[in-house]
Design a protein around this motif. Structure first.
Motif, PDB file in Angstrom:
ATOM      1  N   ILE A 172       4.949 -82.284  17.935  1.00 33.78           N
ATOM      2  CA  ILE A 172       5.562 -83.274  17.034  1.00 33.78           C
ATOM      3  C   ILE A 172       6.564 -82.593  16.107  1.00 33.78           C
ATOM      4  O   ILE A 172       6.478 -81.392  15.852  1.00 33.78           O
ATOM      5  CB  ILE A 172       4.507 -84.012  16.184  1.00 33.78           C
ATOM      6  N   LEU A 173       7.523 -83.376  15.611  1.00 29.92           N
ATOM      7  CA  LEU A 173       8.465 -82.914  14.593  1.00 29.92           C
ATOM      8  C   LEU A 173       7.806 -83.054  13.229  1.00 29.92           C
ATOM      9  O   LEU A 173       7.177 -84.067  12.936  1.00 29.92           O
ATOM     10  CB  LEU A 173       9.727 -83.764  14.609  1.00 29.92           C
ATOM     11  N   LEU A 174       7.963 -82.056  12.382  1.00 26.14           N
ATOM     12  CA  LEU A 174       7.405 -82.145  11.032  1.00 26.14           C
ATOM     13  C   LEU A 174       8.337 -82.848  10.065  1.00 26.14           C
ATOM     14  O   LEU A 174       7.952 -83.160   8.947  1.00 26.14           O
ATOM     15  CB  LEU A 174       7.065 -80.747  10.512  1.00 26.14           C
ATOM     16  N   SER A 175       9.561 -83.137  10.493  1.00 30.23           N
ATOM     17  CA  SER A 175      10.523 -83.793   9.605  1.00 30.23           C
ATOM     18  C   SER A 175      10.306 -85.301   9.520  1.00 30.23           C
ATOM     19  O   SER A 175      10.992 -85.972   8.754  1.00 30.23           O
ATOM     20  CB  SER A 175      11.947 -83.504  10.073  1.00 30.23           C
ATOM     21  N   VAL A 176       9.359 -85.828  10.284  1.00 32.83           N
ATOM     22  CA  VAL A 176       9.081 -87.267  10.236  1.00 32.83           C
ATOM     23  C   VAL A 176       8.375 -87.563   8.911  1.00 32.83           C
ATOM     24  O   VAL A 176       7.459 -86.841   8.520  1.00 32.83           O
ATOM     25  CB  VAL A 176       8.183 -87.670  11.432  1.00 32.83           C
ATOM     26  N   PRO A 177       8.793 -88.597   8.182  1.00 33.96           N
ATOM     27  CA  PRO A 177       8.146 -88.928   6.904  1.00 33.96           C
ATOM     28  C   PRO A 177       6.643 -89.157   7.076  1.00 33.96           C
ATOM     29  O   PRO A 177       6.200 -89.644   8.126  1.00 33.96           O
ATOM     30  CB  PRO A 177       8.847 -90.224   6.464  1.00 33.96           C
ATOM     31  N   PRO A 178       5.847 -88.807   6.058  1.00 37.03           N
ATOM     32  CA  PRO A 178       4.388 -88.897   6.169  1.00 37.03           C
ATOM     33  C   PRO A 178       3.859 -90.297   6.442  1.00 37.03           C
ATOM     34  O   PRO A 178       2.804 -90.453   7.031  1.00 37.03           O
ATOM     35  CB  PRO A 178       3.876 -88.386   4.823  1.00 37.03           C
ATOM     36  N   ASN A 179       4.578 -91.339   6.005  1.00 31.28           N
ATOM     37  CA  ASN A 179       4.099 -92.706   6.228  1.00 31.28           C
ATOM     38  C   ASN A 179       4.417 -93.220   7.628  1.00 31.28           C
ATOM     39  O   ASN A 179       4.026 -94.317   7.987  1.00 31.28           O
ATOM     40  CB  ASN A 179       4.664 -93.655   5.163  1.00 31.28           C
ATOM     41  N   GLN A 180       5.152 -92.444   8.408  1.00 29.21           N
ATOM     42  CA  GLN A 180       5.471 -92.821   9.785  1.00 29.21           C
ATOM     43  C   GLN A 180       4.601 -92.037  10.745  1.00 29.21           C
ATOM     44  O   GLN A 180       4.310 -90.867  10.510  1.00 29.21           O
ATOM     45  CB  GLN A 180       6.927 -92.502  10.102  1.00 29.21           C
ATOM     46  N   ASP A 181       4.201 -92.694  11.814  1.00 28.47           N
ATOM     47  CA  ASP A 181       3.464 -91.981  12.860  1.00 28.47           C
ATOM     48  C   ASP A 181       4.490 -91.238  13.708  1.00 28.47           C
ATOM     49  O   ASP A 181       5.392 -91.862  14.272  1.00 28.47           O
ATOM     50  CB  ASP A 181       2.675 -92.966  13.723  1.00 28.47           C
ATOM     51  N   PRO A 182       4.383 -89.911  13.802  1.00 26.94           N
ATOM     52  CA  PRO A 182       5.398 -89.165  14.560  1.00 26.94           C
ATOM     53  C   PRO A 182       5.300 -89.467  16.053  1.00 26.94           C
ATOM     54  O   PRO A 182       4.218 -89.558  16.616  1.00 26.94           O
ATOM     55  CB  PRO A 182       5.051 -87.702  14.272  1.00 26.94           C
TER      56      PRO A 182
END
Length: 166
Positions: free
Chosen positions: A83-93
């Motif tokens: 997974i990418l870590l740049s995805v916002p925490p409230n979004q499921d990556p």
């Protein structure tokens, strides 16, 4: 002139001997075949884990941002995801790649370190431990393999003794 015709075929005794021989051979061959299947499952799982880790590292370098490897479900037995870590925490990556659940009785465990996170330069994040070591063991008590991710993000494999596998 009268010709005698010879009956051709198998007698009941001959047929019983052949069936007995086939049963004896099957009794010897089946357990070793099951061991071969389990060994192939373990090797396939090791190759899949190595491929997934190498993919995660190459994606981190290609994108220039951190990429993490994590369990696909509650445990590592459910598989792995990149997974990418740049995805916002409230979004499921959305996983970049997923390795499905482990086949048969193959066991995957993280023995040393944390789940790998690769930085944009391909190096492994070294927040707590510079290396991550996974062990992959077949369920038949045979020796397994270790997959090591070093601080530089490189992966390699090595054998593990049968006593180290459950």
């Amino acid at each position: 002139m009268r010709m005698w015709r010879r009956n051709s075929g198998f007698t009941l005794i001959e047929l019983m001997i052949v069936v007995t021989l086939v049963a004896i051979i099957a009794t010897v061959a089946v357990p070793s075949f099951q061991g071969l299947v389990e060994s192939n499952r373990q090797k396939s799982t090791t190759n899949s884990v190595l491929g997934l880790l190498n993919f995660a590292r190459s994606e981190a370098v290609r994108r220039g941002e951190p990429v993490a490897v994590r369990a696909a479900g509650a445990t590592l037995q459910d598989g792995l995801q990149v997974i990418l870590l740049s995805v916002p925490p409230n979004q499921d990556p959305n996983p970049l790649r997923t390795m499905g659940a482990l086949p048969g009785s193959v066991q995957l465990s993280l023995d040393i370190g944390d789940m790998p996170v690769f930085r944009g330069d391909g190096m492994k994040n070294r927040e707590s431990d510079p290396t991550s070591i996974f062990s992959i063991c077949p369920g038949n008590g045979n020796p397994g393999e270790l997959v090591v991710v070093n601080a530089g993000g490189q992966t390699n494999r090595s054998s593990v003794s049968a006593t180290a596998c459950p």
